[in-house]
Design a protein around this motif. Structure first.
Motif, PDB file in Angstrom:
ATOM      1  N   ASP A  11       0.828  -1.197  -0.039  1.00  0.00           N
ATOM      2  CA  ASP A  11      -0.148  -0.045   0.007  1.00  0.00           C
ATOM      3  C   ASP A  11       0.886   1.077   0.027  1.00  0.00           C
ATOM      4  O   ASP A  11       0.352   2.339  -0.249  1.00  0.00           O
ATOM      5  N   LYS A  12       2.087   1.143   0.366  1.00  0.00           N
ATOM      6  CA  LYS A  12       3.048   2.354   0.590  1.00  0.00           C
ATOM      7  C   LYS A  12       4.496   1.666   0.581  1.00  0.00           C
ATOM      8  O   LYS A  12       4.534   0.659   0.798  1.00  0.00           O
ATOM      9  N   PRO A  13       5.366   2.266   0.236  1.00  0.00           N
ATOM     10  CA  PRO A  13       6.728   1.928   0.245  1.00  0.00           C
ATOM     11  C   PRO A  13       7.286   1.487   1.636  1.00  0.00           C
ATOM     12  O   PRO A  13       6.632   1.574   2.598  1.00  0.00           O
ATOM     13  N   ALA A  14       8.140   0.336   1.641  1.00  0.00           N
ATOM     14  CA  ALA A  14       8.521  -0.648   2.728  1.00  0.00           C
ATOM     15  C   ALA A  14      10.089  -0.414   2.844  1.00  0.00           C
ATOM     16  O   ALA A  14      10.703  -0.877   1.949  1.00  0.00           O
ATOM     17  N   GLU A  15      10.507  -0.008   3.978  1.00  0.00           N
ATOM     18  CA  GLU A  15      12.155  -0.328   3.851  1.00  0.00           C
ATOM     19  C   GLU A  15      12.428  -1.741   4.368  1.00  0.00           C
ATOM     20  O   GLU A  15      11.835  -2.539   5.205  1.00  0.00           O
ATOM     21  N   LEU A  16      13.690  -2.106   3.682  1.00  0.00           N
ATOM     22  CA  LEU A  16      14.012  -3.394   4.178  1.00  0.00           C
ATOM     23  C   LEU A  16      15.720  -3.253   4.575  1.00  0.00           C
ATOM     24  O   LEU A  16      16.472  -2.970   3.803  1.00  0.00           O
ATOM     25  N   LYS A  17      15.743  -3.294   5.907  1.00  0.00           N
ATOM     26  CA  LYS A  17      17.206  -3.023   6.281  1.00  0.00           C
ATOM     27  C   LYS A  17      18.350  -3.729   5.764  1.00  0.00           C
ATOM     28  O   LYS A  17      18.187  -4.732   5.079  1.00  0.00           O
ATOM     29  N   ALA A  18      19.337  -3.519   6.177  1.00  0.00           N
ATOM     30  CA  ALA A  18      20.746  -4.052   5.607  1.00  0.00           C
ATOM     31  C   ALA A  18      20.744  -5.411   6.018  1.00  0.00           C
ATOM     32  O   ALA A  18      20.355  -5.815   7.018  1.00  0.00           O
ATOM     33  N   MET A  19      20.962  -6.297   5.020  1.00  0.00           N
ATOM     34  CA  MET A  19      21.095  -7.760   5.196  1.00  0.00           C
ATOM     35  C   MET A  19      19.793  -8.553   5.606  1.00  0.00           C
ATOM     36  O   MET A  19      19.716  -9.632   6.042  1.00  0.00           O
ATOM     37  N   ALA A  20      18.708  -7.729   5.551  1.00  0.00           N
ATOM     38  CA  ALA A  20      17.536  -8.448   6.022  1.00  0.00           C
ATOM     39  C   ALA A  20      16.602  -8.938   4.949  1.00  0.00           C
ATOM     40  O   ALA A  20      17.108  -8.667   3.651  1.00  0.00           O
ATOM     41  N   SER A  21      15.703  -9.949   5.099  1.00  0.00           N
ATOM     42  CA  SER A  21      14.961 -10.255   3.684  1.00  0.00           C
ATOM     43  C   SER A  21      13.525 -10.446   4.236  1.00  0.00           C
ATOM     44  O   SER A  21      13.122 -10.140   5.442  1.00  0.00           O
ATOM     45  N   THR A  22      12.707 -10.605   3.196  1.00  0.00           N
ATOM     46  CA  THR A  22      11.310 -10.691   3.323  1.00  0.00           C
ATOM     47  C   THR A  22      10.525 -11.669   2.147  1.00  0.00           C
ATOM     48  O   THR A  22      11.501 -11.832   1.293  1.00  0.00           O
ATOM     49  N   ARG A  23       9.448 -12.042   2.355  1.00  0.00           N
ATOM     50  CA  ARG A  23       8.945 -12.848   1.480  1.00  0.00           C
ATOM     51  C   ARG A  23       7.514 -12.540   1.543  1.00  0.00           C
ATOM     52  O   ARG A  23       6.752 -12.192   2.322  1.00  0.00           O
ATOM     53  N   PHE A  24       6.885 -13.159   0.240  1.00  0.00           N
ATOM     54  CA  PHE A  24       5.421 -12.948  -0.097  1.00  0.00           C
ATOM     55  C   PHE A  24       5.149 -14.327  -0.678  1.00  0.00           C
ATOM     56  O   PHE A  24       5.785 -14.881  -1.427  1.00  0.00           O
ATOM     57  N   ILE A  25       4.063 -14.951  -0.317  1.00  0.00           N
ATOM     58  CA  ILE A  25       3.813 -16.330  -0.415  1.00  0.00           C
ATOM     59  C   ILE A  25       2.360 -16.590  -1.421  1.00  0.00           C
ATOM     60  O   ILE A  25       1.319 -15.949  -0.927  1.00  0.00           O
ATOM     61  N   LEU A  26       2.364 -17.396  -2.165  1.00  0.00           N
ATOM     62  CA  LEU A  26       1.317 -17.818  -3.094  1.00  0.00           C
ATOM     63  C   LEU A  26       1.260 -19.266  -2.607  1.00  0.00           C
ATOM     64  O   LEU A  26       2.150 -20.116  -2.767  1.00  0.00           O
ATOM     65  N   THR A  27      -0.083 -19.670  -1.965  1.00  0.00           N
ATOM     66  CA  THR A  27      -0.430 -21.098  -1.369  1.00  0.00           C
ATOM     67  C   THR A  27      -0.524 -22.096  -2.867  1.00  0.00           C
ATOM     68  O   THR A  27      -0.627 -21.617  -3.942  1.00  0.00           O
ATOM     69  N   GLU A  28      -0.345 -23.084  -2.572  1.00  0.00           N
ATOM     70  CA  GLU A  28      -0.397 -24.184  -3.638  1.00  0.00           C
ATOM     71  C   GLU A  28      -1.764 -24.140  -4.093  1.00  0.00           C
ATOM     72  O   GLU A  28      -1.923 -24.415  -5.537  1.00  0.00           O
ATOM     73  N   GLY A  29      -2.758 -23.925  -3.722  1.00  0.00           N
ATOM     74  CA  GLY A  29      -3.984 -23.648  -4.386  1.00  0.00           C
ATOM     75  C   GLY A  29      -4.276 -22.478  -5.000  1.00  0.00           C
ATOM     76  O   GLY A  29      -5.485 -22.261  -5.894  1.00  0.00           O
ATOM     77  N   ASP A  30      -3.431 -21.505  -4.944  1.00  0.00           N
ATOM     78  CA  ASP A  30      -3.801 -20.079  -5.714  1.00  0.00           C
ATOM     79  C   ASP A  30      -3.209 -20.267  -7.001  1.00  0.00           C
ATOM     80  O   ASP A  30      -2.139 -20.182  -7.401  1.00  0.00           O
ATOM     81  N   THR A  31      -4.166 -20.269  -7.947  1.00  0.00           N
ATOM     82  CA  THR A  31      -3.700 -20.405  -9.382  1.00  0.00           C
ATOM     83  C   THR A  31      -4.168 -19.209 -10.001  1.00  0.00           C
ATOM     84  O   THR A  31      -4.276 -19.232 -11.441  1.00  0.00           O
ATOM     85  N   THR A  32      -4.553 -18.232  -9.368  1.00  0.00           N
ATOM     86  CA  THR A  32      -5.015 -17.005 -10.202  1.00  0.00           C
ATOM     87  C   THR A  32      -4.002 -16.383 -11.341  1.00  0.00           C
ATOM     88  O   THR A  32      -4.424 -15.805 -12.121  1.00  0.00           O
TER      89      THR A  32
END
Length: 128
Positions: A61-82
């Protein structure tokens, strides 16, 4: 070094398998890893498109900071075929200074009847 990029990441909701080309459903994870040891990055936008190139979802919805050496993830489940088998993410990031670009990947995994499959697709820079 870069101060910002737009990165295309292929994502597969399924792959065809067997003699009949049956769909083998997959869960997918968009992984974003800030590889710079000193500087944060700003994730400006993360957009998910289907096989036809239609925007399915915007993840920020708005920009997000990812700190030095940090990680993030976004998941699509196995049933999500969109998104379909030719889905993709466009990830736009920026930094105040030129830094080591983040590592952006799609990680797909699926299991069925004791069989498992997993693979990674690396993001491709399409704009600096």
């Amino acid at each position: 070094l870069s101060a910002g990029q737009t990165v295309y990441v292929p994502i597969y909701s399924h792959i065809s398998s067997g003699l009949k080309g049956s769909p083998f459903r997959l869960a997918a994870t968009l992984s974003i890893r800030n590889t710079d040891p000193k500087h944060s990055i700003t994730l400006v936008s993360i957009k998910f498109y289907d096989s036809a190139g239609k925007l399915v979802k915007e993840y920020l919805d708005k920009p997000a900071e990812l700190k030095a050496m940090a990680s993030t993830r976004f998941i699509l489940t196995e049933g999500d075929t969109t998104g379909g088998s030719g889905a993709n993410f466009l990830v736009k990031w920026q930094s105040r200074t030129k830094i080591n670009p983040p590592l952006i990947e799609g990680v797909m995994i699926g299991t069925r009847s004791g069989q498992g499959i997993s693979f990674v697709s690396r993001g491709q820079v399409i704009d600096e």
